[in-house]
Write a protein that holds these residues in place. Sequence first.
Motif, PDB file in Angstrom:
ATOM      1  N   SER A   3       0.787  -1.178  -0.015  1.00  0.00           N
ATOM      2  CA  SER A   3      -0.117  -0.013  -0.009  1.00  0.00           C
ATOM      3  C   SER A   3       1.185   1.119  -0.023  1.00  0.00           C
ATOM      4  CB  SER A   3      -1.050  -0.070   1.252  1.00  0.00           C
ATOM      5  OG  SER A   3      -1.855   0.745   1.187  1.00  0.00           O
ATOM      6  N   THR A   4       0.448   2.259   0.477  1.00  0.00           N
ATOM      7  CA  THR A   4       0.974   3.507   0.596  1.00  0.00           C
ATOM      8  C   THR A   4       1.521   4.097   1.988  1.00  0.00           C
ATOM      9  OG1 THR A   4      -0.530   4.179  -1.113  1.00  0.00           O
ATOM     10  CG2 THR A   4       0.672   6.142  -0.213  1.00  0.00           C
TER      11      THR A   4
ATOM     12  N   THR B 187       2.467   5.860   5.072  1.00  0.00           N
ATOM     13  CA  THR B 187       1.913   7.060   5.579  1.00  0.00           C
ATOM     14  C   THR B 187       2.689   8.384   6.037  1.00  0.00           C
ATOM     15  OG1 THR B 187       2.091   6.240   7.794  1.00  0.00           O
ATOM     16  CG2 THR B 187       0.110   5.703   6.785  1.00  0.00           C
ATOM     17  N   TRP B 188       3.882   8.024   6.201  1.00  0.00           N
ATOM     18  CA  TRP B 188       4.911   9.430   6.481  1.00  0.00           C
ATOM     19  C   TRP B 188       5.727   9.638   4.953  1.00  0.00           C
ATOM     20  CZ3 TRP B 188      10.433   9.036   8.199  1.00  0.00           C
ATOM     21  CH2 TRP B 188      10.762  10.342   8.723  1.00  0.00           C
TER      22      TRP B 188
ATOM     23  N   ARG C  85       7.737   7.471   2.388  1.00  0.00           N
ATOM     24  CA  ARG C  85       7.152   7.289   1.219  1.00  0.00           C
ATOM     25  C   ARG C  85       8.011   7.449  -0.051  1.00  0.00           C
ATOM     26  NH1 ARG C  85       2.507   9.533   2.212  1.00  0.00           N
ATOM     27  NH2 ARG C  85       2.904  11.437   1.308  1.00  0.00           N
TER      28      ARG C  85
ATOM     29  N   ASP D  63      -4.152   3.423  -3.085  1.00  0.00           N
ATOM     30  CA  ASP D  63      -4.098   3.603  -1.461  1.00  0.00           C
ATOM     31  C   ASP D  63      -5.004   2.888  -0.756  1.00  0.00           C
ATOM     32  OD1 ASP D  63      -5.976   5.153  -1.509  1.00  0.00           O
ATOM     33  OD2 ASP D  63      -4.789   7.195  -0.924  1.00  0.00           O
ATOM     34  N   GLN D  64      -5.091   3.073   0.677  1.00  0.00           N
ATOM     35  CA  GLN D  64      -5.745   2.551   1.778  1.00  0.00           C
ATOM     36  C   GLN D  64      -7.324   2.895   1.484  1.00  0.00           C
ATOM     37  OE1 GLN D  64      -2.673   3.456   1.940  1.00  0.00           O
ATOM     38  NE2 GLN D  64      -1.679   2.755   3.767  1.00  0.00           N
TER      39      GLN D  64
ATOM     40  N   ASN E 144      -2.705  -0.486   9.032  1.00  0.00           N
ATOM     41  CA  ASN E 144      -1.369  -0.555   8.483  1.00  0.00           C
ATOM     42  C   ASN E 144      -0.326  -1.195   9.100  1.00  0.00           C
ATOM     43  OD1 ASN E 144      -1.935   1.576   6.193  1.00  0.00           O
ATOM     44  ND2 ASN E 144      -1.970   3.152   7.770  1.00  0.00           N
TER      45      ASN E 144
ATOM     46  N   GLY F 269       2.734   1.394   6.514  1.00  0.00           N
ATOM     47  CA  GLY F 269       1.950   1.458   5.658  1.00  0.00           C
ATOM     48  C   GLY F 269       2.447   0.969   4.150  1.00  0.00           C
TER      49      GLY F 269
ATOM     50  N   ALA G  95      -0.599  -3.113   3.833  1.00  0.00           N
ATOM     51  CA  ALA G  95      -2.286  -2.486   4.906  1.00  0.00           C
ATOM     52  C   ALA G  95      -2.919  -3.864   4.558  1.00  0.00           C
ATOM     53  CB  ALA G  95      -2.821  -1.661   4.047  1.00  0.00           C
TER      54      ALA G  95
END
Length: 232
Positions: free
Chosen positions: A151-152, A154-155, A159, A196-197, A216, A220, A223
């Motif tokens: 997934s993507t 989160t920070w 990322r 993404d989520q 997550n 992340g 997920a």
Amino acid sequence: MTRASLDKQPHEVAAMFDDVAAKYDLTNDVLSLGQARLWRKAVAQAVGARPGEKVLDLAAGTGTSSLPFVVDGAYVVPCDFSVGMLREGKKRNPWMPLTAGDATRLPFADGVFDAVTISFGLRNVQDTGAALREMLRVTRPGGRVVICEFSTPTWAPFRTVYSEYLMRALPPVARAVSSSPDAYVYLAESIRAWPDQPALAGLLQEAGWSKVAWRNLTGGVVALHRGTKPEA
């Protein structure tokens, strides 16, 4: 070497996984920096299989992801559309009911499974919505789905680092340990192109799943999405 394109033609993706079957589990452990085993453990906890339950494990590959459900006492059906993966799995665990099947046209009757799960395979399916609807169809009312997928992060700073790792570090590492490194270039691209989520949660709801939520893992990078089939 076989590399699938991002339009995810089923025969291309199946052939690609046939090529990587022999060293697939080893390569995943190396490329995930050992996180793959922790992710599998998190999936098993999220599914929460109980003795006697029927669990469908989609994109099961060699069946490694199915073993925790067996330990929990469930009857698990590992299903994959890569015959090469299934053959490799049959060599390792000949007692497993490994089954060839396409996630968009599952070879099972309605409402036969208590839980359906898929780990790192949904983004390789040509029609995500069709697969989610098929999972719903074969799950009993009140049953559950657990999806584990890249997934993507989160920070934002992480990322950026993660994206660089996927496209720069992953291919050379794959060349060192994989039987088909070109396949991992496709896998890196498919991860970057994946929703993404919140977007995946929306697809689950559109397919008819209720009580959709996600958690997550590894910031992340991965997920866990969950959902429940509404009671009739």
